[in-house]
Scaffold this motif. Structure first.
Motif, PDB file in Angstrom:
ATOM      1  N   ALA A 104       0.855  -1.195   0.000  1.00 36.57           N
ATOM      2  CA  ALA A 104       0.000   0.000   0.000  1.00 36.57           C
ATOM      3  C   ALA A 104       0.883   1.234   0.000  1.00 36.57           C
ATOM      4  O   ALA A 104       1.902   1.284   0.685  1.00 36.57           O
ATOM      5  CB  ALA A 104      -0.922   0.003   1.219  1.00 36.57           C
ATOM      6  N   ASN A 105       0.472   2.223  -0.795  1.00 33.56           N
ATOM      7  CA  ASN A 105       1.190   3.491  -0.863  1.00 33.56           C
ATOM      8  C   ASN A 105       0.133   4.602  -0.902  1.00 33.56           C
ATOM      9  O   ASN A 105      -0.544   4.784  -1.914  1.00 33.56           O
ATOM     10  CB  ASN A 105       2.083   3.538  -2.096  1.00 33.56           C
ATOM     11  N   THR A 106      -0.029   5.314   0.222  1.00 31.98           N
ATOM     12  CA  THR A 106      -1.127   6.276   0.342  1.00 31.98           C
ATOM     13  C   THR A 106      -0.597   7.621   0.821  1.00 31.98           C
ATOM     14  O   THR A 106       0.495   7.732   1.390  1.00 31.98           O
ATOM     15  CB  THR A 106      -2.185   5.783   1.342  1.00 31.98           C
ATOM     16  N   TYR A 107      -1.421   8.634   0.568  1.00 31.87           N
ATOM     17  CA  TYR A 107      -1.179   9.981   1.082  1.00 31.87           C
ATOM     18  C   TYR A 107      -2.318  10.304   2.033  1.00 31.87           C
ATOM     19  O   TYR A 107      -3.505  10.203   1.683  1.00 31.87           O
ATOM     20  CB  TYR A 107      -1.121  10.994  -0.051  1.00 31.87           C
ATOM     21  N   SER A 147     -10.412  12.843   8.208  1.00 32.26           N
ATOM     22  CA  SER A 147      -9.148  12.327   7.672  1.00 32.26           C
ATOM     23  C   SER A 147      -9.402  11.742   6.281  1.00 32.26           C
ATOM     24  O   SER A 147     -10.474  11.168   6.027  1.00 32.26           O
ATOM     25  CB  SER A 147      -8.553  11.256   8.590  1.00 32.26           C
ATOM     26  N   THR A 148      -8.431  11.901   5.407  1.00 34.26           N
ATOM     27  CA  THR A 148      -8.542  11.430   4.025  1.00 34.26           C
ATOM     28  C   THR A 148      -7.307  10.611   3.676  1.00 34.26           C
ATOM     29  O   THR A 148      -6.168  11.057   3.886  1.00 34.26           O
ATOM     30  CB  THR A 148      -8.674  12.609   3.049  1.00 34.26           C
ATOM     31  N   ASP A 149      -7.532   9.405   3.155  1.00 32.58           N
ATOM     32  CA  ASP A 149      -6.462   8.530   2.687  1.00 32.58           C
ATOM     33  C   ASP A 149      -6.639   8.318   1.179  1.00 32.58           C
ATOM     34  O   ASP A 149      -7.699   7.849   0.738  1.00 32.58           O
ATOM     35  CB  ASP A 149      -6.483   7.180   3.411  1.00 32.58           C
ATOM     36  N   GLN A 150      -5.632   8.661   0.390  1.00 35.67           N
ATOM     37  CA  GLN A 150      -5.679   8.498  -1.063  1.00 35.67           C
ATOM     38  C   GLN A 150      -4.562   7.562  -1.505  1.00 35.67           C
ATOM     39  O   GLN A 150      -3.393   7.774  -1.161  1.00 35.67           O
ATOM     40  CB  GLN A 150      -5.548   9.843  -1.770  1.00 35.67           C
ATOM     41  N   SER A 151      -4.937   6.538  -2.217  1.00 36.77           N
ATOM     42  CA  SER A 151      -3.958   5.577  -2.722  1.00 36.77           C
ATOM     43  C   SER A 151      -3.187   6.181  -3.877  1.00 36.77           C
ATOM     44  O   SER A 151      -3.778   6.680  -4.857  1.00 36.77           O
ATOM     45  CB  SER A 151      -4.658   4.289  -3.154  1.00 36.77           C
ATOM     46  N   LEU A 152      -1.868   6.153  -3.809  1.00 31.39           N
ATOM     47  CA  LEU A 152      -1.026   6.664  -4.879  1.00 31.39           C
ATOM     48  C   LEU A 152      -0.882   5.675  -6.023  1.00 31.39           C
ATOM     49  O   LEU A 152      -0.300   5.995  -7.058  1.00 31.39           O
ATOM     50  CB  LEU A 152       0.358   7.015  -4.322  1.00 31.39           C
ATOM     51  N   VAL A 153      -1.419   4.456  -5.825  1.00 29.38           N
ATOM     52  CA  VAL A 153      -1.348   3.427  -6.868  1.00 29.38           C
ATOM     53  C   VAL A 153      -2.626   3.389  -7.684  1.00 29.38           C
ATOM     54  O   VAL A 153      -2.638   3.501  -8.912  1.00 29.38           O
ATOM     55  CB  VAL A 153      -1.052   2.054  -6.244  1.00 29.38           C
ATOM     56  N   GLY A 155      -5.468   5.440  -6.939  1.00 28.78           N
ATOM     57  CA  GLY A 155      -6.163   6.722  -6.944  1.00 28.78           C
ATOM     58  C   GLY A 155      -7.432   6.735  -6.120  1.00 28.78           C
ATOM     59  O   GLY A 155      -8.134   7.759  -6.084  1.00 28.78           O
ATOM     60  N   SER A 156      -7.795   5.633  -5.490  1.00 29.96           N
ATOM     61  CA  SER A 156      -9.017   5.587  -4.680  1.00 29.96           C
ATOM     62  C   SER A 156      -8.838   6.424  -3.414  1.00 29.96           C
ATOM     63  O   SER A 156      -7.724   6.602  -2.910  1.00 29.96           O
ATOM     64  CB  SER A 156      -9.360   4.146  -4.313  1.00 29.96           C
ATOM     65  N   THR A 157      -9.952   6.937  -2.882  1.00 30.37           N
ATOM     66  CA  THR A 157      -9.931   7.814  -1.717  1.00 30.37           C
ATOM     67  C   THR A 157     -10.880   7.289  -0.651  1.00 30.37           C
ATOM     68  O   THR A 157     -12.006   6.870  -0.959  1.00 30.37           O
ATOM     69  CB  THR A 157     -10.335   9.250  -2.101  1.00 30.37           C
TER      70      THR A 157
END
Length: 370
Positions: A104-107, A147-153, A155-157
């Motif tokens: 997993a790679n998220t912002y 809080s917001t988590d966005q996948s850098l792979v 693009g899902s939020t």
């Protein structure tokens, strides 16, 4: 002395002339008679502060306070408010599998807001020959966060939200009266109502309410210089209930609890001499507590998990004496009888009664006391 008199209290100044020399400390024949009346004065303060917070956010705090005096009557109040938005945390997050590959790679980014409001007021005056003081308070606070988590792979939020709010109101009333060092009367009453609520995005959360009431009266009467009579009555009561939901609000847990205590007694003190004092009195005390819980699911009806009530009653009678044969010695002796009953019902049933006779003898020696 004249400098300590506020100008708002001065009604007029009368000049008395023609008196005999030496009428005042400086031998002057002119006297100024200052006539003082009731004063009505108000003073207040208003303060606003802006705070620079991280993330280009501005927080505000403010305070307003004031006081009004009229003779012996005093009315005061204060208002405090604050609004603090804040950027909680932000940055990227990476998870690795045991073989070193990325799972997993998220912002992530989170933000919150906290607001509070507190209002207090007080009133002080002479009533029925005594002094009464009333204090009131009303306090509110609320919090909201996201809080917001966005996948850098992919693009899902994913977003999560939570909020909480609490409120508390309380009041205190006190009355004191003293008559010629013969009689003292003290009475007080306190009440508090506190509520809180927490929610999340999936309809889960919790709420609670707590009620608290206390009251007390103490009376003292002095029969001359040697005999005192003291009587007191006190009661305290608490009630609380809470509710919590989980699994999207489908599972609910309830809890209720009540407790309280009342006590009273009187004491007679006789000072035989400066070195010998006798005391005798009776005390009574009752305490109780009850509680229950229940759990509700979509497939089961609401049913109590447990319910219990407990009660304790205690009576005491005693006599004691204190003798000081010298400045370094103190001899204390007494006898106390106690009877108590403890009983429970509901999920657990029990009953117990016991009596105690407790003598006491103590000798205190202080070699350093003169």
């Amino acid at each position: 002395a004249l400098r300590r008199i506020p100008t708002s209290q001065v009604q007029r100044v009368d000049i008395v002339r023609g008196g005999a020399p030496g009428i005042d400390m400086q031998g002057r024949t002119v006297v100024a008679n200052v006539i003082v009346g009731d004063s009505i004065a108000f003073k207040g303060q208003w303060l606003i502060t802006a705070l620079a917070l991280p993330g280009k956010r501005i927080g505000q705090t403010g305070r307003l306070e004031g006081q009004r005096r009229q003779g012996q009557q005093v009315l005061d109040f204060s208002v405090d408010a604050q609004n603090l938005p804040a950027l909680g945390a932000y940055g990227s997050r990476q998870r690795l599998r045991p073989d070193g590959t990325t799972s997993a790679n998220t912002y992530s980014e989170s933000a919150s807001r906290n607001r509070q409001l507190e209002v207090r007021a007080g009133y002080d005056d002479r009533v029925l020959g005594g002094r009464v003081r009333l204090n009131l308070a009303d306090m509110h606070s609320d919090y909201a966060g996201r809080s917001t988590d966005q996948s850098l792979v992919t693009g899902s939020t994913t977003q999560n939200r939570s909020s909480s709010a609490s409120a508390r109101q309380e009041g205190t009333l006190r009355y004191n009266r003293s008559v010629d060092k013969v009689m003292d009367l003290e009475a007080s009453l306190f009440h508090q109502d506190a509520r809180s609520e927490n929610t999340t995005a999936n309809s889960s959360g919790s709420s609670s309410q707590n009620l608290r009431t206390e009251g007390a009266i103490r009376y003292t009467y002095r029969f001359g210089a040697r005999i005192d009579l003291e009587a007191r009555v006190q009661q305290r009561q608490n009630a609380s209930e809470s509710r919590s939901a989980s699994n999207g609000g489908s599972n609910i847990f309830y809890s209720n609890r009540e407790s309280g205590e009342r006590s009273g007694g009187f004491l007679v003190r006789h000072r035989r001499s400066a070195a010998l004092t006798f005391e005798t009195g009776i005390d009574a005390n009752e305490a109780w507590q009850s509680g229950s819980t229940r759990f509700t699911t979509p497939t089961t009806a609401s049913a109590p998990v447990y319910a219990i009530e407990a009660d304790r009653t205690r009576y005491e009678a005693y006599v004691s004496s204190i003798w000081k044969p010298g400045p370094k010695l103190i001899l204390e002796g007494g006898l106390r009888f106690e009877n108590a009953v403890v009983a429970t019902s509901g999920s657990m049933v029990s009953h117990r009664e016991f009596s105690l006779l407790r003598p006491r003898l103590a000798l205190t020696w202080n070699p350093d006391k003169q």
